[in-house]
Design an enzyme around this catalytic site. Structure first.
Site, PDB file in Angstrom:
ATOM      1  N   HIS A   1       0.331   1.741   3.389  1.00  0.00           N
ATOM      2  CA  HIS A   1      -0.945   1.383   2.775  1.00  0.00           C
ATOM      3  C   HIS A   1      -2.056   1.529   3.808  1.00  0.00           C
ATOM      4  CE1 HIS A   1      -0.503  -3.216   3.824  1.00  0.00           C
ATOM      5  NE2 HIS A   1      -0.512  -2.453   4.890  1.00  0.00           N
TER       6      HIS A   1
ATOM      7  N   SER B   1       3.788  -0.998   6.318  1.00  0.00           N
ATOM      8  CA  SER B   1       2.518  -0.916   7.015  1.00  0.00           C
ATOM      9  C   SER B   1       2.709  -0.314   8.409  1.00  0.00           C
ATOM     10  CB  SER B   1       1.885  -2.314   7.046  1.00  0.00           C
ATOM     11  OG  SER B   1       0.576  -2.282   7.516  1.00  0.00           O
TER      12      SER B   1
END
Length: 199
Positions: A126, A101
């Site tokens: 993501h 992330s």
């Protein structure tokens, strides 16, 4: 039993006496910052302060940012990102373990040609996440619009840093997208997989 912050011996230059200091202070003296937890506002403030201090101390010397992080706050991570772009010192990013992330975003944001990973590192990208809780529909809509704006901003930066198209980044970040170190290199998130400290 929890393990506290380790202390290591340190000898002041020109002194014969040693004193014990915490490991993170010792690493910072070697221009090494270790991001080894979730990215929070407090952690981001400390990393930004370290980056600014080390850059003002010697802007010609590189700073090493080791990353083993599950990600965290987008706004906190963007404060680190903006500071990395702002300072004169090269920021060499090195993934050890997991950069997920916001951790992966910061890894990809190091100085071009100096974004590295160890052989068994994992990288995951993501889309940003947000929560709704029990709130009014208009507040939920405002937050959703902000998350979509931030997603577009992050995707544009990742596309620029990796050389991928914005469409590919949008598709790949729609869900958790895990990569090995070699796959992250092929994707453009890092520049090299390293096995020894030759940087």
């Amino acid at each position: 039993m929890p393990l506290g912050v380790p202390s290591v011996p340190y000898r002041l230059p020109g002194s014969q006496y040693e004193r014990w200091i915490d490991i993170y202070t010792r690493l910072s003296q070697e221009r090494i910052i270790f991001l080894g937890q979730e990215v929070t506002d407090g952690l981001a403030n400390r990393i930004v302060a370290f980056l600014l201090y080390l850059d003002s101390e010697d802007p010609g010397k590189p700073i090493y940012l080791y990353i083993n992080s599950p990600g965290g706050s987008v706004t906190a991570g963007m404060a680190i990102y903006d500071t990395m772009q702002y300072i004169k010192s090269d920021v060499i990013t090195i993934c050890v373990g997991l950069a997920a992330s916001m951790g992966a975003f910061l890894l990809a944001s190091g100085t071009p040609g100096k974004r590295l990973a160890l052989p068994h590192a994992r990288i995951m990208i993501h889309q940003p996440m947000g929560g709704t809780g029990r709130r009014q529909a208009t507040d939920i809509q405002i937050e959703a619009n902000e998350i979509l704006r931030i997603r577009q901003q992050l995707n544009e930066i990742l596309a620029h840093k990796t050389g991928q198209t914005i469409e590919k980044i949008q598709k790949d970040t729609d869900r958790d997208y895990y990569m090995s170190a070699e796959e992250a290199q092929a994707y453009g998130l890092i520049d090299k997989v390293i096995e020894d400290r030759t940087i």
